[in-house]
Design a protein around this motif. Structure first.
Motif, PDB file in Angstrom:
ATOM      1  N   THR A 149      68.006   3.823 -59.001  1.00  0.00           N
ATOM      2  CA  THR A 149      69.325   3.483 -59.505  1.00  0.00           C
ATOM      3  C   THR A 149      69.731   4.461 -60.596  1.00  0.00           C
ATOM      4  O   THR A 149      68.924   4.819 -61.443  1.00  0.00           O
ATOM      5  CB  THR A 149      69.377   2.034 -60.039  1.00  0.00           C
ATOM      6  N   ARG A 150      70.970   4.893 -60.537  1.00  0.00           N
ATOM      7  CA  ARG A 150      71.526   5.654 -61.650  1.00  0.00           C
ATOM      8  C   ARG A 150      72.808   4.977 -62.137  1.00  0.00           C
ATOM      9  O   ARG A 150      73.567   5.556 -62.909  1.00  0.00           O
ATOM     10  CB  ARG A 150      71.813   7.098 -61.242  1.00  0.00           C
ATOM     11  N   ALA A 151      72.995   3.746 -61.683  1.00  0.00           N
ATOM     12  CA  ALA A 151      74.168   2.978 -62.067  1.00  0.00           C
ATOM     13  C   ALA A 151      73.711   1.716 -62.788  1.00  0.00           C
ATOM     14  O   ALA A 151      72.900   1.767 -63.704  1.00  0.00           O
ATOM     15  CB  ALA A 151      75.005   2.659 -60.828  1.00  0.00           C
TER      16      ALA A 151
ATOM     17  N   GLY B  59      76.820   4.047 -52.571  1.00  0.00           N
ATOM     18  CA  GLY B  59      77.501   5.249 -53.029  1.00  0.00           C
ATOM     19  C   GLY B  59      78.666   5.553 -52.108  1.00  0.00           C
ATOM     20  O   GLY B  59      79.084   4.698 -51.304  1.00  0.00           O
TER      21      GLY B  59
ATOM     22  N   THR C 168      74.347   6.174 -55.671  1.00  0.00           N
ATOM     23  CA  THR C 168      74.252   5.518 -56.974  1.00  0.00           C
ATOM     24  C   THR C 168      73.029   4.612 -57.046  1.00  0.00           C
ATOM     25  O   THR C 168      72.409   4.482 -58.108  1.00  0.00           O
ATOM     26  CB  THR C 168      75.505   4.689 -57.252  1.00  0.00           C
ATOM     27  N   ARG C 169      72.685   4.004 -55.921  1.00  0.00           N
ATOM     28  CA  ARG C 169      71.477   3.176 -55.848  1.00  0.00           C
ATOM     29  C   ARG C 169      70.926   3.235 -54.430  1.00  0.00           C
ATOM     30  O   ARG C 169      71.658   3.443 -53.469  1.00  0.00           O
ATOM     31  CB  ARG C 169      71.747   1.708 -56.225  1.00  0.00           C
TER      32      ARG C 169
END
Length: 287
Positions: free
Chosen positions: A130-132, A32, A116-117
């Motif tokens: 993870t949100r990516a 991130g 992001t992860r």
């Protein structure tokens, strides 16, 4: 390293950090914005510092299948995960690696963390976020050649926050003969316990090719006490392999049906089976 020595931290490039204290050795990774990564790593460092001291104080309780509720936050995670698999015999120690990983990941993912992860790898038992883009993991590797036997693809919407592997060749003793059982679950503590129990179920009781010893003779403080654990597995016939893997598969299917885990890969003597859409093997896809 003595348990009484201080925890050690080694920062590396790319949002990576290694934390060690006694037998605990974890790799922490954050992705991130730079500021978010730095803050998350420092939160993991701070959360790591007291873990071993707190667990050591409660070891007698954590090595027993029942007893008073543990006090430490990681110890409580261990107990909560083990309780979900009752009435199977399992102690909170079956969840120790996964629970440590979960605890450190939780420290990283505070509100507004900005990552992001992120993932915390505790000797192969991994807590992840993870949100990516999806995470791709090589799993269920060959215990001799270390070649990966399967691949897991974990996306943001899969509800998977933990991966754990167990087997008779691993760091802990196993009552079964699986070379490797990798489990994907909601968190690493659940995956850790489930992998242990499924690996125990991959078995051929009283088979002449399997050598066993009492756990307490190999490690006097083992939580398995006088129970027999596997120390060697000789040549097996195709029917033997099918029978042993079938027993483990049945238990894994039960755990998936009950919502305890999401997916599993089981390996024995070069044969692998996969359950769950997140796992793909060379021999069998999306079984």
């Amino acid at each position: 390293m003595s348990f009484l020595e201080r925890p050690q931290m080694q920062l590396a490039s790319g949002g990576r950090m290694r934390l060690t204290h006694g037998p605990i050795d974890v790799i922490v990774t954050a992705e991130g914005p730079a500021e978010a990564m730095d803050k998350a790593l420092m939160r993991a460092r701070d959360g790591f510092a007291p873990i071993l001291t707190e667990l050591s104080a409660e070891l007698p309780r954590l090595r027993a299948p029942t007893g008073p509720a543990p006090k430490g936050i990681v110890a409580r995670r261990m107990q909560s995960a083990a309780d979900l698999f009752a009435p199977a015999f399992v102690t909170p120690m079956a969840a120790v690696a996964g629970s440590v990983a979960d605890h450190l990941l939780a420290a990283m993912l505070t509100p507004g963390h900005g990552l992001t992860r992120a993932h915390v790898n505790n000797g192969g038992d991994i807590a992840l976020y993870t949100r990516a883009a999806p995470l791709r993991l090589a799993i269920c590797e060959d215990p001799v050649t270390r070649a990966p036997g399967a691949r897991a693809l974990i996306g943001p919407q899969d509800g998977i926050g933990g991966v754990a592997t167990s087997g008779w060749r691993g760091r802990s003793h196993s009552r079964g003969i699986a070379d490797a059982v990798t489990v994907l679950a909601r968190d690493a503590a659940l995956a850790d316990v489930a992998a242990t129990l499924i690996a125990n179920a991959v078995d051929l009781p009283d088979h002449p090719a399997v050598t066993r010893q009492r756990a307490c003779d190999l490690a006097p403080d083992s939580d398995l006490g006088p129970r027999l654990v596997t120390t060697d597995v000789g040549p097996l016939t195709p029917d033997d392999i099918t029978t042993a893997l079938g027993a483990g598969r049945a238990l894994a299917q039960d755990y998936i049906a009950s919502g305890l885990i999401r997916a599993a890969c089981l390996a024995l003597a070069g044969t692998r089976i996969a359950l769950g859409q997140q796992i793909e093997t060379k021999e069998l896809r999306n079984a």
